[in-house]
Design a protein around this motif. Structure first.
Motif, short mmCIF file in Angstrom:
data_model
loop_
_atom_site.label_atom_id
_atom_site.label_comp_id
_atom_site.label_asym_id
_atom_site.label_seq_id
_atom_site.Cartn_x
_atom_site.Cartn_y
_atom_site.Cartn_z
N ASP A 1 -6.17 3.45 -0.54
CA ASP A 1 -6.97 2.95 0.16
C ASP A 1 -8.41 2.44 -1.27
O ASP A 1 -8.49 0.36 -0.75
CB ASP A 1 -8.26 3.74 0.83
N TYR A 2 -8.17 2.96 -1.90
CA TYR A 2 -9.14 2.49 -3.41
C TYR A 2 -8.71 0.87 -3.70
O TYR A 2 -9.87 0.10 -3.93
CB TYR A 2 -9.76 3.47 -4.49
N SER B 1 -8.49 -6.63 -2.60
CA SER B 1 -8.72 -7.48 -1.72
C SER B 1 -10.18 -8.01 -1.99
O SER B 1 -9.61 -9.43 -1.92
CB SER B 1 -8.70 -7.19 -0.21
N THR C 1 -8.67 -2.17 -1.85
CA THR C 1 -10.04 -2.23 -1.00
C THR C 1 -9.82 -3.62 -2.60
O THR C 1 -10.58 -4.39 -2.61
CB THR C 1 -10.91 -1.80 -1.09
N ARG D 1 0.17 -0.79 -0.10
CA ARG D 1 -0.28 -0.48 0.07
C ARG D 1 1.21 1.24 0.23
O ARG D 1 0.61 2.09 -0.28
CB ARG D 1 -1.03 0.11 1.26
#
Length: 202
Positions: free
Chosen positions: A157-158, A164, A161, A137
């Protein structure tokens, strides 16, 4: 009268710890860290428990070694893709596309070993996986911040996410084409966001 015939002993097979890490990686990826026991590992490696602990120390320590190997051989090559000066949307889209391909490369053992490892119950193993995913990250964040500092936190963060989610989809058995389509859709969204941000800065 009976005659006993002594069995000839074969030479013990040499155990290669590095080869064992590769075998363990396949097991952890296919079944998940928690589902793989030491007995499963020793059987797959062809060694007894004392030899296992002598070679690796513990199951968690072996997992750490598999994470290192995974990042070097099968993980998304972030440093190669996120080259300074490369258009952010183009590079980040390639990251998602490459992740989708790699996460679905092996039928029956999909997903990202590091991402899935962050969900395991063993604290040491989970921490090792978190360290690796956090480093990824940070790499993504620094790349975005170089050209789009105002949205770097949000976009990092996008990306995490989405990756994941791609890993979870692969673990659930989604086919390669399906996961790649999801990645392409996500890439369209990030491209739009980065384009809007660039326009606002002019």
């Amino acid at each position: 009268m009976t005659t006993q015939i002594a069995r000839r002993r074969g030479r013990p097979r040499r155990f290669d710890p590095d080869e064992g890490v590769a075998i363990a990686q396949r097991l952890f990826l296919a079944q998940g860290y928690d589902a793989v026991g030491v007995a499963d590992l020793t059987e797959a490696l062809g060694i007894n428990p004392p030899s296992f602990y002598a070679a690796y120390g513990s199951k968690a320590e072996l997992f750490k070694r598999t994470l290192n190997r995974y990042s070097e051989t099968d993980g998304v090559p972030l440093m190669e893709i996120l080259q300074p000066g490369r258009p952010a949307a183009e590079a980040l889209s390639e990251v998602l596309k490459d992740a989708a391909k790699k996460y679905t490369a092996n039928s029956g053992s999909g997903g990202c070993l590091a991402i899935e490892g962050t969900k395991c119950n063993d604290m040491d193993a989970r921490t090792a996986a978190l360290i690796l995913t956090s480093a990824a990250r940070n790499t993504i964040y620094r790349f975005i911040a170089a050209t789009h500092p105002d949205v770097a936190e949000l976009m990092a963060d996008y990306m995490v996410t989405v990756m994941s989610g791609l890993s979870a989809a692969a673990r659930q058995g989604y086919g390669s084409a399906r996961v790649i389509q999801i990645a392409a859709l996500a890439a369209t969204a990030l491209t739009g966001k980065l384009t809007d941000q660039q326009a606002e800065n002019f």
